[in-house]
Enzyme design. Sequence first.
Site, PDB file in Angstrom:
ATOM      1  N   THR A  86      -6.028 -11.720   3.423  1.00  0.00           N
ATOM      2  CA  THR A  86      -7.160 -11.040   2.784  1.00  0.00           C
ATOM      3  C   THR A  86      -8.299 -12.032   2.490  1.00  0.00           C
ATOM      4  O   THR A  86      -9.330 -11.632   1.957  1.00  0.00           O
ATOM      5  CB  THR A  86      -6.701 -10.396   1.454  1.00  0.00           C
ATOM      6  OG1 THR A  86      -6.178 -11.444   0.626  1.00  0.00           O
ATOM      7  CG2 THR A  86      -5.627  -9.351   1.675  1.00  0.00           C
ATOM      8  N   GLN A 112       1.779  -6.133  -3.236  1.00  0.00           N
ATOM      9  CA  GLN A 112       2.288  -6.302  -1.872  1.00  0.00           C
ATOM     10  C   GLN A 112       3.575  -5.488  -1.679  1.00  0.00           C
ATOM     11  O   GLN A 112       3.712  -4.437  -2.282  1.00  0.00           O
ATOM     12  CB  GLN A 112       2.473  -7.786  -1.519  1.00  0.00           C
ATOM     13  CG  GLN A 112       1.173  -8.566  -1.366  1.00  0.00           C
ATOM     14  CD  GLN A 112       0.529  -8.987  -2.664  1.00  0.00           C
ATOM     15  OE1 GLN A 112       1.169  -9.583  -3.506  1.00  0.00           O
ATOM     16  NE2 GLN A 112      -0.741  -8.688  -2.841  1.00  0.00           N
ATOM     17  N   LYS A 139       1.859   2.054  -5.167  1.00  0.00           N
ATOM     18  CA  LYS A 139       2.416   1.474  -6.396  1.00  0.00           C
ATOM     19  C   LYS A 139       1.508   1.728  -7.591  1.00  0.00           C
ATOM     20  O   LYS A 139       1.976   2.016  -8.689  1.00  0.00           O
ATOM     21  CB  LYS A 139       2.598  -0.054  -6.216  1.00  0.00           C
ATOM     22  CG  LYS A 139       3.530  -0.421  -5.085  1.00  0.00           C
ATOM     23  CD  LYS A 139       3.571  -1.917  -4.852  1.00  0.00           C
ATOM     24  CE  LYS A 139       2.298  -2.499  -4.307  1.00  0.00           C
ATOM     25  NZ  LYS A 139       1.976  -2.111  -2.918  1.00  0.00           N
ATOM     26  N   GLY A 196      -0.176  13.751  -3.274  1.00  0.00           N
ATOM     27  CA  GLY A 196      -1.624  13.585  -3.309  1.00  0.00           C
ATOM     28  C   GLY A 196      -1.943  12.357  -4.129  1.00  0.00           C
ATOM     29  O   GLY A 196      -1.084  11.850  -4.865  1.00  0.00           O
ATOM     30  N   GLY A 243      -4.591  -4.333  -3.799  1.00  0.00           N
ATOM     31  CA  GLY A 243      -5.585  -3.293  -4.038  1.00  0.00           C
ATOM     32  C   GLY A 243      -4.831  -2.039  -4.428  1.00  0.00           C
ATOM     33  O   GLY A 243      -4.163  -1.442  -3.591  1.00  0.00           O
ATOM     34  N   HIS A 244      -4.868  -1.692  -5.701  1.00  0.00           N
ATOM     35  CA  HIS A 244      -4.095  -0.547  -6.197  1.00  0.00           C
ATOM     36  C   HIS A 244      -5.047   0.565  -6.627  1.00  0.00           C
ATOM     37  O   HIS A 244      -5.938   0.342  -7.450  1.00  0.00           O
ATOM     38  CB  HIS A 244      -3.213  -0.984  -7.374  1.00  0.00           C
ATOM     39  CG  HIS A 244      -2.166  -1.977  -6.964  1.00  0.00           C
ATOM     40  ND1 HIS A 244      -1.207  -2.437  -7.821  1.00  0.00           N
ATOM     41  CD2 HIS A 244      -1.916  -2.576  -5.787  1.00  0.00           C
ATOM     42  CE1 HIS A 244      -0.415  -3.290  -7.177  1.00  0.00           C
ATOM     43  NE2 HIS A 244      -0.833  -3.393  -5.936  1.00  0.00           N
ATOM     44  N   ASP A 284       0.807  -1.224   0.000  1.00  0.00           N
ATOM     45  CA  ASP A 284       0.000   0.000   0.000  1.00  0.00           C
ATOM     46  C   ASP A 284       0.839   1.272   0.000  1.00  0.00           C
ATOM     47  O   ASP A 284       0.442   2.302   0.556  1.00  0.00           O
ATOM     48  CB  ASP A 284      -0.975   0.017   1.198  1.00  0.00           C
ATOM     49  CG  ASP A 284      -1.878  -1.194   1.193  1.00  0.00           C
ATOM     50  OD1 ASP A 284      -2.249  -1.639   0.094  1.00  0.00           O
ATOM     51  OD2 ASP A 284      -2.211  -1.688   2.282  1.00  0.00           O
ATOM     52  N   GLU A 285       1.982   1.235  -0.630  1.00  0.00           N
ATOM     53  CA  GLU A 285       2.875   2.397  -0.669  1.00  0.00           C
ATOM     54  C   GLU A 285       2.433   3.418  -1.716  1.00  0.00           C
ATOM     55  O   GLU A 285       2.913   4.551  -1.716  1.00  0.00           O
ATOM     56  CB  GLU A 285       4.315   1.946  -1.002  1.00  0.00           C
ATOM     57  CG  GLU A 285       4.959   1.007   0.021  1.00  0.00           C
ATOM     58  CD  GLU A 285       4.692  -0.461  -0.275  1.00  0.00           C
ATOM     59  OE1 GLU A 285       3.822  -0.763  -1.122  1.00  0.00           O
ATOM     60  OE2 GLU A 285       5.338  -1.313   0.356  1.00  0.00           O
ATOM     61  N   ARG A 342       2.192 -29.123  -6.945  1.00  0.00           N
ATOM     62  CA  ARG A 342       2.020 -29.634  -8.313  1.00  0.00           C
ATOM     63  C   ARG A 342       0.653 -30.259  -8.560  1.00  0.00           C
ATOM     64  O   ARG A 342       0.511 -31.226  -9.290  1.00  0.00           O
ATOM     65  CB  ARG A 342       3.147 -30.614  -8.674  1.00  0.00           C
ATOM     66  CG  ARG A 342       4.491 -29.924  -8.731  1.00  0.00           C
ATOM     67  CD  ARG A 342       5.639 -30.842  -8.514  1.00  0.00           C
ATOM     68  NE  ARG A 342       5.621 -31.373  -7.172  1.00  0.00           N
ATOM     69  CZ  ARG A 342       6.480 -32.249  -6.689  1.00  0.00           C
ATOM     70  NH1 ARG A 342       7.437 -32.714  -7.459  1.00  0.00           N
ATOM     71  NH2 ARG A 342       6.401 -32.676  -5.462  1.00  0.00           N
TER      72      ARG A 342
END
Length: 430
Positions: free
Chosen positions: A128, A223, A16, A415, A40-41, A13-14, A142
């Site tokens: 999540t 992530q 990205k 922002g 979640g972007h 959550d930076e 596999r």
Amino acid sequence: MSTLVILGAQWGDEGKGKITDYLAKKADMVVRYQGGDNAGHTVEIGENKYKLHLIPSGIFYDDKTCVLGNGLVINPKSLIKEIKYLNDRGIDTKNLKISNRAHIIFPYHLKLDELEEQRKGENKIGTTIKGVGPCYRDKADRIGLRMCDIFHKEYFENKLRENINSKNEIITKIYCHEPLDADEIIKEYLGYLNQLKPYITDTNVLLNNSIQENENILFEGAQGTLLDIDFGTYPYLTSSHPISGGVSIGSGISPFNLHEALGVVKAYTTRVGRGPFPTELNNAVGDEIRERGREFGTTTGRSRRCGWLDIVMLKYSTQINGFTSLAVTKLDTLAGFDKLKICVGYELDGKVIDTFPASLETLAKCKPIYEEVDGWSVEDMNNIKEYEDLPAGAKNYVRKIEELTDVRVSIASIGPRRSETLIRQEFFKI
Ligand code: GDP
Ligand code: IMO
Ligand code: MG
């Protein structure tokens, strides 16, 4: 030709999504290489706000190829919902490509994610509940199903039935839960996957052709580094490789074809889910950061835990990813504090350390050592169009991050909107 990975330097959550959308204007392809719809972007363009979980943040330009690489685990139901969400808002998804090697998330992955978390009780990871961990587990075991399998109906149906039956043994016998209905799942998922067929292709061929043709490729991490399965805060992390090393494995390009790594750094630290967090602020300051920064999860809506910037973590992250530059986001959120703290080391058993410990037992004992720096005012952040216009406090803060990490900060974000992005140094052909 230039290739750049944009990835989270902290716990996710930076920002990205925002940075990827901004840089995508100069790219030919935008590629996700790991994770699933646990991500979640958020992208804000003018008055429009979009939340993406699977589709790369390059989708808002109609001439970029957007790729879901082989390293992803894809819930077809979520993906179809996201395609519709975009199409309903006038965003075209014709340039979306899905790797035929990507693994598929089925309802039993979600159910097991939920049941396992419940069973862990106090020790739960705080996932999540999107089925990501259980799907990667099946990949390593596999027994997973991949996108290419949908083109072989009989194999697909038999294998899916076999998997549902064996997962039902666990669901009913260990968790004493109702079994899942195999016929219903097979019918429903055949429907979803048939709709996705036109998008499925050999994406590593596509990417390598693009490299041959000297095109620009952006890789969008999901992530963050501290959630990486090897280098994160094990076991409180995700099941994939968000780090720059994950690009080759998750997309099929050679590691020698990745040129640059941009670390996205939030000006403070947040974390969703459980696990130690040395600079966490369980007090009014933490609450204020959460309120000002609207730190509530994009995927689950959970409150994000907030704390000061942690340089020990950033140096570790820089070492692992080889960041060639940084984007510092949410500088506006920190405006209004008289003083800010930056963690420059940890105190552990009376000694100072500046390396990030592997053991969570050790990390939980680390006490942050802070340097205090001057803040800047909210008023001084109004109407800023160029990096040089930032208040002195904010520029000093950025310089401090550079000094302490020894990496150049190329982008400052003030922002959520695309327009609220300040470029300090030209790179990736911006
Ligand atoms: P991601 O998962 O790394 O893409 O980040 P998220 O979208 O989950 O969370 C970042 C949040 O901060 C989103 O709501 C963004 O719109 C917002 N955001 C990104 N950059 C900035 C910024 O510089 N300032 C502010 N105030 N918000 C930002
Ligand atoms: P983006 O891409 C923040 C966290 C979860 C949990 C742990 C494991 O938006 O930055 P999982 O469902 O992956 O098994 O959960 O990882 N987590 C994230 N935290 N941002 C994310 O993605 C995350 N994706 C997973 O909260 O602690
Ligand atoms: Mg997010």
